[in-house]
Write a protein that holds these residues in place. Structure first.
Motif, PDB file in Angstrom:
ATOM      1  N   ARG A 272      30.490  20.198  25.862  1.00  0.00           N
ATOM      2  CA  ARG A 272      29.256  20.769  26.576  1.00  0.00           C
ATOM      3  C   ARG A 272      28.798  20.300  28.034  1.00  0.00           C
ATOM      4  NH1 ARG A 272      28.171  20.104  20.947  1.00  0.00           N
ATOM      5  NH2 ARG A 272      28.055  22.179  19.874  1.00  0.00           N
ATOM      6  N   VAL A 273      28.501  21.067  28.728  1.00  0.00           N
ATOM      7  CA  VAL A 273      27.788  20.367  29.613  1.00  0.00           C
ATOM      8  C   VAL A 273      26.072  20.800  29.830  1.00  0.00           C
ATOM      9  CG1 VAL A 273      28.353  22.543  31.251  1.00  0.00           C
ATOM     10  CG2 VAL A 273      27.970  20.477  32.459  1.00  0.00           C
ATOM     11  N   HIS A 274      25.468  20.056  30.149  1.00  0.00           N
ATOM     12  CA  HIS A 274      23.816  20.077  30.050  1.00  0.00           C
ATOM     13  C   HIS A 274      23.502  20.322  31.569  1.00  0.00           C
ATOM     14  CE1 HIS A 274      19.584  18.771  29.785  1.00  0.00           C
ATOM     15  NE2 HIS A 274      19.441  19.769  28.788  1.00  0.00           N
ATOM     16  N   THR A 275      22.744  21.438  31.758  1.00  0.00           N
ATOM     17  CA  THR A 275      22.394  21.753  33.085  1.00  0.00           C
ATOM     18  C   THR A 275      20.946  22.348  33.144  1.00  0.00           C
ATOM     19  OG1 THR A 275      22.839  24.135  32.681  1.00  0.00           O
ATOM     20  CG2 THR A 275      24.256  23.002  33.573  1.00  0.00           C
ATOM     21  N   GLY A 276      20.360  22.064  34.131  1.00  0.00           N
ATOM     22  CA  GLY A 276      18.768  22.321  34.250  1.00  0.00           C
ATOM     23  C   GLY A 276      18.157  22.249  35.442  1.00  0.00           C
ATOM     24  N   TYR A 277      17.059  22.409  35.754  1.00  0.00           N
ATOM     25  CA  TYR A 277      16.347  22.280  37.014  1.00  0.00           C
ATOM     26  C   TYR A 277      15.818  21.019  37.191  1.00  0.00           C
ATOM     27  CZ  TYR A 277      16.241  27.351  35.905  1.00  0.00           C
ATOM     28  OH  TYR A 277      16.529  28.490  36.019  1.00  0.00           O
TER      29      TYR A 277
END
Length: 161
Positions: free
Chosen positions: A52-57
């Motif tokens: 999984r790759v964790h993305t966010g602002y």
């Protein structure tokens, strides 16, 4: 239970956990050309994985002044969760590991997982940023029940005046 059935069962178990709100499936594998000393003894094969790759602002000062919640800034990669399945390792006393290799592009690096027979090395191209090594901040590097877990979050850049 056959080898493939074990691996499929492990993948199903990991995928049942579901994705977090800011997580996506990650499977950008890098091809490695390598010959192994144990090629003639065991048939080399790639391990299965569920990553999984964790993305966010990033709500830094610049983004706070130029964006809002209705018009958010672009998402950035904040971390990865690698789950590599090694159910049939020959030498179970030696845990799999990983190596970080530099590339020509300074923005990315190659994360290479090394286990031993009968598994080939497997590598992924990831963002080249500093890792948060604190367990409290989500770092995990364990090998249990035939699954190698490497969970990494990146350090947040704090701006000062």
């Amino acid at each position: 239970m056959g080898e493939l059935e074990k691996e499929e069962e492990m993948i199903k178990g990991e995928s049942k956990k579901g994705m977090g709100e800011n997580e996506e499936k990650f499977n950008e594998e890098v091809n490695l050309d390598k010959k192994y000393a144990w090629n003639n003894k065991y048939k080399p094969r790639k391990p299965k994985y569920f990553n999984r790759v964790h993305t966010g602002y990033e709500w830094n000062k610049y983004n706070q002044t130029h964006y809002d919640h209705d018009n958010p800034p672009p998402k950035t990669v904040q971390g990865y969760k690698f789950n590599i399945f090694y159910p049939d390792l020959i030498d179970k006393s030696k845990a799999p590991g990983f190596k970080i290799q530099k590339t020509d592009n300074p923005d990315v690096c190659i994360l290479r997982f090394v286990a031993g027979p009968p598994y080939e090395d497997i590598a992924f191209k990831i963002v080249n940023r500093e890792w948060e090594h604190s367990h409290k901040k989500g770092f995990k590097c364990t090998f249990e029940r035939g699954i190698f877990h490497l969970w990494v979050n990146f350090k947040r850049m704090r701006y000062r005046r």
